[in-house]
Scaffold this active site. Structure first.
Site, PDB file in Angstrom:
ATOM      1  N   ARG A 101      89.223  14.318  74.311  1.00  0.00           N
ATOM      2  CA  ARG A 101      87.991  14.503  75.077  1.00  0.00           C
ATOM      3  C   ARG A 101      88.179  14.000  76.501  1.00  0.00           C
ATOM      4  O   ARG A 101      88.825  12.985  76.714  1.00  0.00           O
ATOM      5  CB  ARG A 101      86.854  13.721  74.404  1.00  0.00           C
ATOM      6  N   ARG A 121      92.237   8.744  70.207  1.00  0.00           N
ATOM      7  CA  ARG A 121      91.378   9.703  69.515  1.00  0.00           C
ATOM      8  C   ARG A 121      91.753  11.152  69.841  1.00  0.00           C
ATOM      9  O   ARG A 121      92.004  11.511  70.986  1.00  0.00           O
ATOM     10  CB  ARG A 121      89.917   9.443  69.909  1.00  0.00           C
ATOM     11  N   ARG A 129      82.374   3.795  80.240  1.00  0.00           N
ATOM     12  CA  ARG A 129      81.499   3.829  79.057  1.00  0.00           C
ATOM     13  C   ARG A 129      81.308   2.424  78.489  1.00  0.00           C
ATOM     14  O   ARG A 129      80.223   2.068  78.035  1.00  0.00           O
ATOM     15  CB  ARG A 129      82.085   4.758  77.997  1.00  0.00           C
ATOM     16  N   ARG A 133      70.438   4.485  73.086  1.00  0.00           N
ATOM     17  CA  ARG A 133      71.433   3.587  73.655  1.00  0.00           C
ATOM     18  C   ARG A 133      70.966   2.946  74.962  1.00  0.00           C
ATOM     19  O   ARG A 133      71.784   2.414  75.717  1.00  0.00           O
ATOM     20  CB  ARG A 133      72.810   4.235  73.764  1.00  0.00           C
ATOM     21  N   LYS A 180      80.933   5.199  64.730  1.00  0.00           N
ATOM     22  CA  LYS A 180      79.609   5.668  64.301  1.00  0.00           C
ATOM     23  C   LYS A 180      79.660   7.097  63.759  1.00  0.00           C
ATOM     24  O   LYS A 180      79.138   7.381  62.696  1.00  0.00           O
ATOM     25  CB  LYS A 180      78.618   5.623  65.481  1.00  0.00           C
TER      26      LYS A 180
HETATM   27  P1  ADP Z   1      80.703   7.801  72.484  1.00  0.00           P
HETATM   28  O1  ADP Z   1      79.760   7.092  71.554  1.00  0.00           O
HETATM   29  O2  ADP Z   1      82.066   7.835  71.954  1.00  0.00           O
HETATM   30  O3  ADP Z   1      80.591   7.361  73.920  1.00  0.00           O
HETATM   31  P2  ADP Z   1      79.103  10.184  72.198  1.00  0.00           P
HETATM   32  O4  ADP Z   1      79.677  11.415  71.629  1.00  0.00           O
HETATM   33  O5  ADP Z   1      78.091   9.444  71.415  1.00  0.00           O
HETATM   34  O6  ADP Z   1      80.332   9.308  72.590  1.00  0.00           O
HETATM   35  O7  ADP Z   1      78.435  10.525  73.615  1.00  0.00           O
HETATM   36  C1  ADP Z   1      79.130  11.223  74.620  1.00  0.00           C
HETATM   37  C2  ADP Z   1      78.335  11.222  75.923  1.00  0.00           C
HETATM   38  O8  ADP Z   1      77.068  11.887  75.729  1.00  0.00           O
HETATM   39  C3  ADP Z   1      77.958   9.853  76.463  1.00  0.00           C
HETATM   40  O9  ADP Z   1      79.007   9.275  77.217  1.00  0.00           O
HETATM   41  C4  ADP Z   1      76.758  10.208  77.342  1.00  0.00           C
HETATM   42  O10 ADP Z   1      77.146  10.841  78.544  1.00  0.00           O
HETATM   43  C5  ADP Z   1      76.049  11.261  76.504  1.00  0.00           C
HETATM   44  N1  ADP Z   1      75.070  10.642  75.573  1.00  0.00           N
HETATM   45  C6  ADP Z   1      75.152  10.610  74.217  1.00  0.00           C
HETATM   46  N2  ADP Z   1      74.108   9.956  73.675  1.00  0.00           N
HETATM   47  C7  ADP Z   1      73.343   9.548  74.722  1.00  0.00           C
HETATM   48  C8  ADP Z   1      72.134   8.805  74.825  1.00  0.00           C
HETATM   49  N3  ADP Z   1      71.498   8.343  73.739  1.00  0.00           N
HETATM   50  N4  ADP Z   1      71.636   8.585  76.061  1.00  0.00           N
HETATM   51  C9  ADP Z   1      72.241   9.042  77.159  1.00  0.00           C
HETATM   52  N5  ADP Z   1      73.395   9.729  77.130  1.00  0.00           N
HETATM   53  C10 ADP Z   1      73.958   9.986  75.946  1.00  0.00           C
END
Ligand code: ADP
Length: 209
Positions: free
Chosen positions: A155, A122, A166, A88, A13
């Site tokens: 990360r 990654r 996750r 999400r 994404k």
């Molecule tokens: P990825 O999609 O690779 O898991 P992101 O960079 O989108 O990583 O998100 C990293 C972290 O930030 C998530 O694991 C969560 O802890 C938090 N996070 C991001 N977006 C949301 C969301 N919409 N709702 C709740 N937590 C979020």
């Protein structure tokens, strides 16, 4: 145009949102980046969410929605935006439709196996946020960012245990968004197990960008 990009962690994404921004100038709002920046700058928000992100858990809905709501008030969002990694959960998705209804939700379809390989490989640049992969998208020089020469890092939430967590949360909480957006007739599905350019082509075709 107001877009949502959703799918498993590691589905690409963020990478595709950056390409869409470069080529189509639709600004990317990544909740993950917003939270990571807050942690880096040791803000109040950063202190609240730091442990949550390390475990790979989700930040509470209310707080997340508030952050995005504030972010879209900024000038660069007046022609639309790509929400990358938000919503999400069903609560986030339903709330957002009341706050600022989106045009299309792009679902990045990918298997857990491919996700595990991608996330395990990654590497990111702590300075400019560029994303590389030791298998599929190598930097020109091993361990070094192509853009600014910074050393690349893994990360914390890309460690194996956090990846499993996750993915579990993704299946439980985010997958129901597929039928939600389908019902609203806003769903676009792309195959994201392919390389970034091919994913991008699918999106511009589907969205007529
Ligand atoms: P990825 O999609 O690779 O898991 P992101 O960079 O989108 O990583 O998100 C990293 C972290 O930030 C998530 O694991 C969560 O802890 C938090 N996070 C991001 N977006 C949301 C969301 N919409 N709702 C709740 N937590 C979020």
């Amino acid at each position: 145009m107001k877009l949502v990009f959703f799918g498993a962690p590691g589905a690409g994404k963020g990478t595709i949102a950056k390409i869409v921004y470069d080529k189509n100038k639709i600004v990317q709002i990544s909740t993950g980046d917003l939270f990571r920046n807050a942690i880096k700058n040791q803000t109040e928000l950063g202190k609240k969410v730091s442990a949550i992100l390390e475990r790979g858990d989700l930040v509470p809905d209310e707080l997340t929605i508030e952050i995005v709501k504030e972010r879209i008030k900024e000038k660069d969002c007046n022609k639309g935006y790509i929400l990358d990694g938000f919503p999400r959960t069903m609560i986030q998705a339903e709330s957002w439709e009341k706050i600022d209804p989106i045009d299309r939700a792009v679902y990045f379809d990918i298997s857990d196996e491919v996700v595990k390989r991608r996330l395990g490989g990654r590497r990111i640049c702590p300075k400019c946020g560029a994303i590389f992969n030791i298998y599929t998208n190598k930097p020109k020089n091993e361990g070094i960012c192509d853009n600014d020469g910074e050393s690349l890092i893994i990360r914390k939430d890309d460690q194996e245990e956090a990846i499993e967590n996750r993915l579990f949360i993704y299946h439980e909480q985010t997958k129901p968004l597929i039928s939600y957006y389908k019902k609203l007739d806003k769903l676009v599905t792309i195959d994201s197990s392919v390389d970034a350019d091919t994913s991008y082509q699918q999106i511009i075709k589907a969205l007529k960008l």
